[in-house]
Motif scaffolding. Structure first.
Motif: not given
Ligand code: SD4
Length: 331
Positions: A153-166
């Protein structure tokens, strides 16, 4: 409303009765041969999604379909709306984490030509369905899992995000106090979005995406990213998707089963009923779990059925987007 009694008499034509007592397989070849799927009827775009939150997904998909876009683009765009919804605790960002607090997402997508892609236990990416599409289009593979899926995914340009909301973090911390795991029928634990679209050319595509069971074991994968279990599309016949306890759906290869039943002449509704019957037959504690299927055939006929009351789905066709209450086995 279909009570269990009426249901046994009217709808599944004995197959569920057989499931509870004996021979589901034999009932497949018996009654309920509906008009075989034909492609003669004029084709109108259609979108069908699991659960009432599917309305929003259908809206997004239909915008694309109405403009002559492809079923594949539409189905991806449709489920992405739900993946991006932080309030939804069972899909994408805001999805419930596993028992270690990690949000791991499962998704797959299937194109009209039979090609498909899938990611399992993917972390940090808001749109696993789009990564699944890249797996399908850019790699010689069908499924990528875990770290490999993330790296891709990262190699395809997707961005890493925190998915665990408060909010989901709080709910998880609450859960940790007892760490008791008990699936709750129809509530949060079993709400995935499965979606099938038909475009103006009559081409059919499907997608399925979920955060899976809340507080699952690290590495657990459900039915949703498994082609044939959580989703199946055959462009000559139709498509189907599942929601509910993946462990039960996988045993019956549920969505593939629904499509094969339609190929053999069942209506989408009858095919969903038979698939639930098969699930029930293979899962002795079926009364404690929920499983539901949606289906659409090449003619644009739709259906939905579940073990328990409370399952609904959204259908957008003929200019109208509406929630349909699925019929069910147990009141
Ligand atoms: C699964 N079928 O992972 C999915 C779950 C689901 O809550 O429907 N979600 O078993």
């Amino acid at each position: 409303m279909v009570t269990r009694r009426k249901f046994l008499h009217q709808t599944a034509l004995g197959s569920v009765a057989a499931a509870m007592g004996g021979t589901v397989l034999s009932s497949c070849s018996e009654a309920n041969t509906e008009t075989p799927v034909s492609t003669n009827a004029p084709i109108k775009p259609l979108a069908i999604s699991t659960w009432d939150f599917g309305m929003k997904a259908n809206d997004a998909a239909m915008k694309i379909l109405d403009n002559g876009g492809s079923a594949l683009d539409a189905v991806e765009a449709g489920v992405m709306v739900i993946e991006a919804d932080e309030k939804n605790t069972s899909v994408g960002i805001g999805g419930a984490p596993d028992r270690d607090g990690r949000v791991t997402l499962d998704a797959c997508i299937m194109a009209p030509d039979g090609s498909c892609g899938s990611v399992c236990a993917l972390e940090y990416i808001v749109h696993p369905v789009s990564v699944a599409r890249r797996v399908m289009e850019k790699t010689p593979h069908v499924i990528l899992v875990g770290d490999g899926a993330l790296e891709f995914a990262l190699s395809q340009g997707f961005k890493k995000e925190n998915l665990l909301t408060e909010e989901s973090k709080k709910a998880w911390e609450e859960w940790k106090k007892t760490s008791k795991y008990k699936p709750v029928i129809n509530v949060e634990m079993h709400d995935t979005i499965g979606m099938i679209t038909i475009d103006k050319n009559g081409e059919i595509a499907g997608a399925c995406t979920t955060s899976g069971l809340a507080y699952k074991m690290q590495g657990r994968v459900g039915d949703s990213p498994i082609i044939g279990a959580g989703l199946y599309v055959d462009n000559e016949v139709g498509g189907a998707a599942a929601t509910g306890l993946g462990e039960a759906v996988i045993r019956a290869v549920g969505s593939f089963l629904v499509v094969e039943l339609m190929r053999n002449g069942r209506s989408p509704q009858a095919a969903c009923e038979e698939a639930v019957a098969r699930v029930v037959k293979k899962y002795k504690d079926y009364k404690d779990i929920q499983v539901g299927f949606i289906a659409v055939n090449k003619k644009g006929q739709t259906g939905g059925f579940s073990i328990h009351k409370g399952f609904n789905y959204a259908v957008f066709s003929n200019g109208k987007n509406e929630v349909k209450e699925g019929t069910y086995l147990i009141e």
